[in-house]
Write an enzyme that holds these catalytic residues in place. Sequence first.
Site, PDB file in Angstrom:
ATOM      1  CB  SER A 108     -75.229  60.302  57.740  1.00  0.00           C
ATOM      2  OG  SER A 108     -74.040  60.272  56.991  1.00  0.00           O
TER       3      SER A 108
ATOM      4  CG  LEU B 171     -77.806  66.398  58.413  1.00  0.00           C
ATOM      5  CD1 LEU B 171     -79.275  66.298  58.058  1.00  0.00           C
ATOM      6  CD2 LEU B 171     -77.208  67.662  57.824  1.00  0.00           C
TER       7      LEU B 171
ATOM      8  N   GLY C 205     -57.126  53.219  74.346  1.00  0.00           N
ATOM      9  CA  GLY C 205     -56.907  52.624  73.035  1.00  0.00           C
ATOM     10  C   GLY C 205     -56.637  51.133  73.139  1.00  0.00           C
TER      11      GLY C 205
ATOM     12  CB  CYS D 267     -58.088  53.584  79.859  1.00  0.00           C
ATOM     13  SG  CYS D 267     -58.601  51.874  80.039  1.00  0.00           S
TER      14      CYS D 267
ATOM     15  CD  GLN E  45     -53.834  49.197  80.336  1.00  0.00           C
ATOM     16  OE1 GLN E  45     -53.491  48.952  79.188  1.00  0.00           O
ATOM     17  NE2 GLN E  45     -54.941  48.695  80.881  1.00  0.00           N
TER      18      GLN E  45
ATOM     19  CG  HIS F 183     -62.367  55.265  79.948  1.00  0.00           C
ATOM     20  ND1 HIS F 183     -61.591  55.663  78.894  1.00  0.00           N
ATOM     21  CD2 HIS F 183     -62.256  53.925  80.016  1.00  0.00           C
ATOM     22  CE1 HIS F 183     -61.039  54.604  78.330  1.00  0.00           C
ATOM     23  NE2 HIS F 183     -61.420  53.528  78.991  1.00  0.00           N
TER      24      HIS F 183
ATOM     25  CD  GLU G  11     -62.482  59.126  78.834  1.00  0.00           C
ATOM     26  OE1 GLU G  11     -61.906  59.263  79.933  1.00  0.00           O
ATOM     27  OE2 GLU G  11     -62.238  58.191  78.053  1.00  0.00           O
TER      28      GLU G  11
HETATM   29  N1  GLN Z   1     -56.182  48.073  75.762  1.00  0.00           N
HETATM   30  C1  GLN Z   1     -56.186  48.314  77.177  1.00  0.00           C
HETATM   31  C2  GLN Z   1     -56.989  47.252  77.923  1.00  0.00           C
HETATM   32  O1  GLN Z   1     -57.765  46.549  77.346  1.00  0.00           O
HETATM   33  C3  GLN Z   1     -56.724  49.688  77.481  1.00  0.00           C
HETATM   34  C4  GLN Z   1     -58.156  49.878  77.118  1.00  0.00           C
HETATM   35  C5  GLN Z   1     -58.587  51.314  77.080  1.00  0.00           C
HETATM   36  O2  GLN Z   1     -57.761  52.215  76.996  1.00  0.00           O
HETATM   37  N2  GLN Z   1     -59.886  51.557  77.095  1.00  0.00           N
HETATM   38  O3  GLN Z   1     -56.863  47.113  79.114  1.00  0.00           O
END
Ligand code: GLN
Length: 541
Positions: A13, A15, A349, A376, A380, A502, A504
């Site tokens: 895997s 590749l 995260g 995100c 926060q 996001h 990105e």
């Molecule tokens: N944990 C945070 C939330 O649920 C941020 C989520 C994230 O960074 N995608 O709002």
Amino acid sequence: MSKFVFVTGGVVSSLGKGISAASLAKLLQGRGLKVTLLKCDPYINVDPGTMNPYQHGEVFVTEDGAETDLDLGHYERFLNVDMHHTNNFTAGQVYETVIAKERRGEFLGNTVQVIPHITDEIKSRIRLAAKGHDVAIVEIGGTVGDIESLPFVEAARQLGLEVGKENVLYVHVTLLPYIRASEELKTKPTQHSVGKLREIGINPDLIICRSEKPVTPDLRAKIAMFCSVHKEAVVQAPDVSTIYEVPVVFQKQGVDEQVLMLLRQRATGKDFDSWKSMVERLKNPRHEVNIVLAGKYTGVKDAYKSVDEALVHGGLAHDAKVKIRYVDTAASDLQGSLEGADGIIVPGGFGDRGIEGKLLAIQAAREGLIPYFGLCLGMQLAVIEYARNVLKLANANSTEFDEATRYPVIDILPEQKKVTVKGATMRLGSYPCTVRKGSLAHRAYGALTVNERHRHRFEMNNKYRKLIEEAGLQVTGTFAPKDLAEIVELRDHPWFLATQFHPEFKSRPEVPHPLFSAFIGAALARARGRAPRPQGTYAKS
Ligand code: GLN
């Protein structure tokens, strides 16, 4: 009617099957065809949304809010078109649909089986996603010979039979391992893996050979003979410095001509120059910039795939090579590892591990006037850091990390509080954002309304908004219908911007995301010792 190209993988895997599939698609798109890409994932999860990035890498989010395999990110970046939830499906989804049908009595009287019921469902999903396209390239996850991927490979075989030889192509991506002791590339694993494919009834038409060393004409002839394909159908895919070069490498070997010929498809155009010149610029940057990515999955290569790529695109916009340093915020000596950063980025995260380290990185960026970009969770935490260290709201927090915090500056909306099931229940997909006039965001986007993708449960708590804004962290983007904060920016700082969404996911090499290119621009200015002046107060929108 659409034609189908199935891409399977052999030997091992990882590749780069997704990159190979996307590169084929890019070449065909350059020849004037309407192309789409699909990824079939043989695991039982309904989507990758509930999986840990350690296991599966990043979860990519589409405009329509599907949590998908990260290969869809490659598809969007290569083709510069949006993918949808139909472009990725898993064995879990297939079984869920078939079992629901069985419960409704739609197969009444029959034994429900892998063949034909599961394979029928797979085929119908492939046909649905292919609708309206000249060619659909279907990547089958896993490696040929895996128990899980069998029904998908079987469905690929059946579909080929249904549409006829001239409408289907089977591509097999394999590895030619290099044996240092004898200084040679080995073809045996490829022969075996093609043998496995044949057992299922598929003869590959094109073999893409991944290798660290060039494949000699002799070796090509050998693979062609053993695997029963033309010599021209043995394609080399050597390691390259940028993934965006793979279509160029394929084109040099006439892969587009091969595919068109095998599919008996007439091409209407030849437009590949702008991609090639983009790759040239990428390979020969004039500047360099150092970005620290402060995250917790820093040991996993694919955990921040879209962020990595968006940073590369931001660099492209400024003719700059972006050197990304991954800093594990759960580790010690964070301060030392921020040394030499021209810009700091805190990506998304979940969960509280590494949070305090991320807050320190944000504080360092804020106080040291280092360009900061929060995504995100990164937004926060920028709010939390500001509340704690500037407003002196001791232990201010998100209720995600401390339910009993005295100052819940980030909190969950009532509708999210009611959610008890985990899969696909976050705020997901594209939402409009109203941008404040004169803000950094406005300058970057050149627009007052933008659409960006989301994947989160928590939001900035409006109870604290006035206090925070008056102190200097301004909300410069909102989701107007619910008055939710989407972008925050710091006054009196060269470039400090964080988004609840996001960005990105929407960046592409041919169209770098405006916020990523503005961030890299600011980092570059710092690298050259020409940091922009702090921006002052924004006009009210
Ligand atoms: N944990 C945070 C939330 O649920 C941020 C989520 C994230 O960074 N995608 O709002």
